[in-house]
Scaffold this active site. Structure first.
Site, PDB file in Angstrom:
ATOM      1  N   ILE A   1       0.879  -1.164   0.000  1.00 13.48           N
ATOM      2  CA  ILE A   1       0.000   0.000   0.000  1.00 13.48           C
ATOM      3  C   ILE A   1       0.917   1.216   0.000  1.00 13.48           C
ATOM      4  O   ILE A   1       1.817   1.330   0.835  1.00 13.48           O
ATOM      5  CB  ILE A   1      -0.955   0.005   1.223  1.00 13.48           C
ATOM      6  CG1 ILE A   1      -1.792   1.295   1.251  1.00 13.48           C
ATOM      7  CG2 ILE A   1      -0.221  -0.203   2.524  1.00 13.48           C
ATOM      8  CD1 ILE A   1      -2.861   1.298   2.350  1.00 13.48           C
ATOM      9  N   SER A   2       0.744   2.091  -0.982  1.00 13.89           N
ATOM     10  CA  SER A   2       1.651   3.228  -1.144  1.00 13.89           C
ATOM     11  C   SER A   2       1.571   4.165   0.053  1.00 13.89           C
ATOM     12  O   SER A   2       0.561   4.227   0.760  1.00 13.89           O
ATOM     13  CB  SER A   2       1.309   4.006  -2.415  1.00 13.89           C
ATOM     14  OG  SER A   2       1.533   3.227  -3.567  1.00 13.89           O
ATOM     15  N   GLN A   3       2.662   4.924   0.259  1.00 14.93           N
ATOM     16  CA  GLN A   3       2.665   5.895   1.341  1.00 14.93           C
ATOM     17  C   GLN A   3       1.623   6.968   1.060  1.00 14.93           C
ATOM     18  O   GLN A   3       1.343   7.312  -0.093  1.00 14.93           O
ATOM     19  CB  GLN A   3       4.050   6.507   1.505  1.00 14.93           C
ATOM     20  CG  GLN A   3       4.509   7.385   0.360  1.00 14.93           C
ATOM     21  CD  GLN A   3       5.971   7.774   0.490  1.00 14.93           C
ATOM     22  OE1 GLN A   3       6.843   7.085  -0.021  1.00 14.93           O
ATOM     23  NE2 GLN A   3       6.227   8.880   1.163  1.00 14.93           N
TER      24      GLN A   3
END
Length: 663
Positions: free
Chosen positions: A61-63
């Site tokens: 999950i991207s920042q």
């Protein structure tokens, strides 16, 4: 228990808003969507850290900042129909769904797609449609789209996605021939068969697998229309053109390169690790020049005050104190007890030999509170009374570096009841330790700290040690503030014309306001404070390397090892320097304005302290920074070697055993 809504607000304010995302719709959507609902079980407490987190099927999950940045680039608005390629956890689609009319999202992993569907249903997000399939082909039945956001990196912009844009529609996608070195591209459809492109800088995403992306074996497939390269001259080539090659350390021409900084009152010299010989030798050569030719008389180092005081007595031909023992006996001993420091302090002693005391150059420690000695005292005590708490303490002190943000490390460092019960006794031990050191200072009339300053330090000791005991940003800030105040006292004691050279790690020297430390975590450092107090009278000079060996430990209080440094990351400033093919150089970051502008874009920068863990390097030793804002100049050594710790084989005859290193 963690207050998740409050943590969510803090994430939006600090990790997103302060980093330049100002779209109110996006900020409000991120305040509404609970990111903790989209992370794997056990990672909820890290949901609002600005870091990617692992999810199923080897994905992430991207920042939060990257999610917000890509949505802002796509310029999504109420009423839009948006296509997302790469559903992943579903978080980005959920955020967009709070803004637009309809979100279509494609995920190639069936398990991830099903999990995302369940999350949307549970949260009541009814304007999101999920499909499993090849995202590079798009979703023709739902086209045209006002915006398409691709959360994986392809070798180019898939033709199918371009054709499914409405006129005026925006496609945001990471692209690059190298899966580890990508650019974030925005393609806008300007007509039936015309497109414009904008390059928003370096990023790193998982590969886009599909018919018009990468194949499973990593080769490029049919990517459609080729992309233009907006910068015909590469950054490494520009660096090579601007680089000033460095002579040998003993060549007077080496030090002469730094005469340009001789008019500054403070020259701060950094290092990318605490165990690299080239960094120490470079600082020694620069400092010799500044002392000999330009009147610098203060060498202030990132070391404990009482230990550095023993070296100062040696270089200034003063009698050693009795009863204090040899300096730098505690972890990390190699940081100052090494052959490079010994050679430099011997030079200082020779330089001072025929000078009046007032004209001599002194060697001073900035850590008045003896941080490493105090940590050692804590560990000694806990080893006796609570070995489990001692184990936790070692882990915690190993995490006190400002760039450390590995969730698993934080998870292991949770305080236990036993650790908390020890607090009072540990604080008393630390206060006693400090009071004993200051008592030695009171006996010496030449010490720069007067009695009132000593009293102030004793009065504030408990606050300092309490913060240090529990760790965190406040501990870092208090320590660097005290180092800066010590430097100010040294300059004041030296008079209005006193000039100082500071030796410390890049994380202390480079202006924290332009690194992840300051932008994300509200941390400051001595470089920032010097700029704020002294302006252009302070010069901040960093150093870096690509590969080689380094002296470091695996854990706090661990054994020193000579470790191999991993080749620098593809999206780092270090890799740009390596790719310049110039092995040793000075880069004056104020001379070439075009290069400076190109380098302003935030990239990864490597930080190796007394602890180095190559196996977790990306998470534990890299942080975002803007190099030209962080430093005034940068020294590069492509391949470096570890320092050599002092041993019995380096003992010299004819001097007392405490003069200066106790060999």
């Amino acid at each position: 228990m963690l207050d998740l809504p409050r943590a969510r607000d803090r994430m939006v304010n600090i990790h997103v808003g302060r980093r330049g995302i100002h779209d109110r719709e996006i900020l409000q959507a991120m305040r509404e969507v609970p990111r903790e609902a989209f992370v794997e079980p056990g990672f909820e407490e890290f949901a609002y850290e600005d870091t990617p987190l692992p999810i199923a099927d080897g994905q992430t999950i991207s920042q939060p900042y990257i999610v917000a940045f890509m949505i802002e680039m796509a310029d999504v608005k109420p009423g839009d129909h948006v296509l997302e390629i790469g559903t992943g956890s579903g978080y980005a689609a959920a955020v967009m769904s709070r803004i637009v009319e309809q979100v279509y999202t494609i995920e190639r992993h069936p398990g991830l797609a099903e999990t995302a569907k369940r999350r949307f249903e549970k949260l009541g997000y009814q304007n999101i449609e999920v499909r499993t399939g090849d995202g590079t082909k798009g979703w023709p039945q739902a086209a045209p789209f006002d915006a398409i956001v691709v959360t994986a990196s392809g070798p180019g912009a898939p033709l199918a996605l371009q054709e499914q844009l409405d006129v005026g529609g925006r496609l945001v996608i990471p692209v690059g021939d190298d899966p580890d070195l990508q650019r974030l591209l925005k393609v806008t459809r300007t007509g039936a068969a015309t497109y414009s492109e904008e390059d928003f800088g370096g990023v790193r995403f998982v590969p886009l697998i599909g018919e018009q992306g990468w194949s499973e074996n990593g080769t490029a497939t049919d990517v459609g229309r080729p992309l233009r390269h907006p910068h015909p001259i590469s950054l490494p080539d520009m660096i090579a053109a601007a680089a000033e090659p460095l002579p040998n350390f003993d060549d007077p021409a080496f030090g002469a390169l730094f005469d340009r900084f001789a008019d500054r009152r403070i020259v701060l010299l950094g290092e990318a690790s605490h165990g690299t010989s080239e960094f120490y030798r470079a600082r020694a050569a620069i400092t010799r020049r500044l002392i000999e030719r330009h009147g610098f008389t203060i060498v202030a180092v990132e070391a404990d005050w009482p230990d550095a005081a023993a070296i100062d007595r040696y270089v200034r031909h003063r009698r050693p104190r009795t009863g204090t023992g040899a300096p730098f006996q505690r972890f990390p001993t190699w940081m100052w007890r090494n052959t490079d420091v010994a050679a430099f302090t011997d030079w200082m002693r020779r330089h001072n030999e025929k000078l009046e005391p007032s004209a001599q150059a002194g060697f001073y420690g900035l850590d008045i509170y003896n941080m490493s000695g105090s940590i050692g005292a804590v560990l000694d005590y806990l080893d006796r009374v609570d070995p489990q708490a001692a184990k936790i303490a070692r882990e915690r002190y190993g995490c006190l570096t400002p760039w450390q943000h590995d969730p698993s490390t934080y998870g292991r460092a949770v305080l236990t009841a036993g650790y908390q019960k020890c607090e009072k006794a540990v604080l008393e031990q630390c206060r006693d330790l400090l009071a004993k050191q200051l008592e030695y200072a009171k006996r010496d009339g030449t010490d720069f700290l007067d009695a009132s300053q000593n009293a102030r330090l004793i009065a504030s000791a408990e606050h300092y040690y309490r913060i240090m005991y529990y760790g965190g940003a406040e501990s870092w800030n208090l320590r660097d503030t005290h180092m800066f105040e010590t430097l100010e006292h040294l300059l004041h004691a030296g008079g209005p014309n006193a000039k100082a050279v500071v030796w410390a790690h890049n994380s202390h020297i480079g202006d924290a306001r332009f690194t992840e430390m300051g932008v994300v975590r509200d941390e400051l450092n001595i470089g920032q404070l010097c700029r704020q107090r002294f302006g252009d009278e302070a010069a901040l000079i960093g150093m870096g390397t690509h590969s080689g060996t380094v002296a470091a430990a695996s854990d706090w209080d661990g054994k020193m090892e000579v470790k191999q440094i991993r080749a620098s990351h593809a999206d780092s400033y270090e890799r740009l320097c390596h790719d310049s093919l110039v092995s040793r150089f000075l880069l004056d970051l104020g001379r070439d304005t075009t290069l400076r502008e190109r380098l302003l874009e935030r990239r990864l920068e490597r930080f190796i302290g007394v602890i180095y863990r190559p196996e977790t390097e990306l998470g534990s030793h890299y942080a975002d920074a803007s190099l030209p804002r962080q430093f005034d100049a940068f020294l590069w050594f492509d391949k470096t070697a570890a320092v050599t710790p002092l041993g019995r084989e380096h003992a010299r005859t004819g001097v007392p055993d405490t003069y200066p290193f106790g060999l």
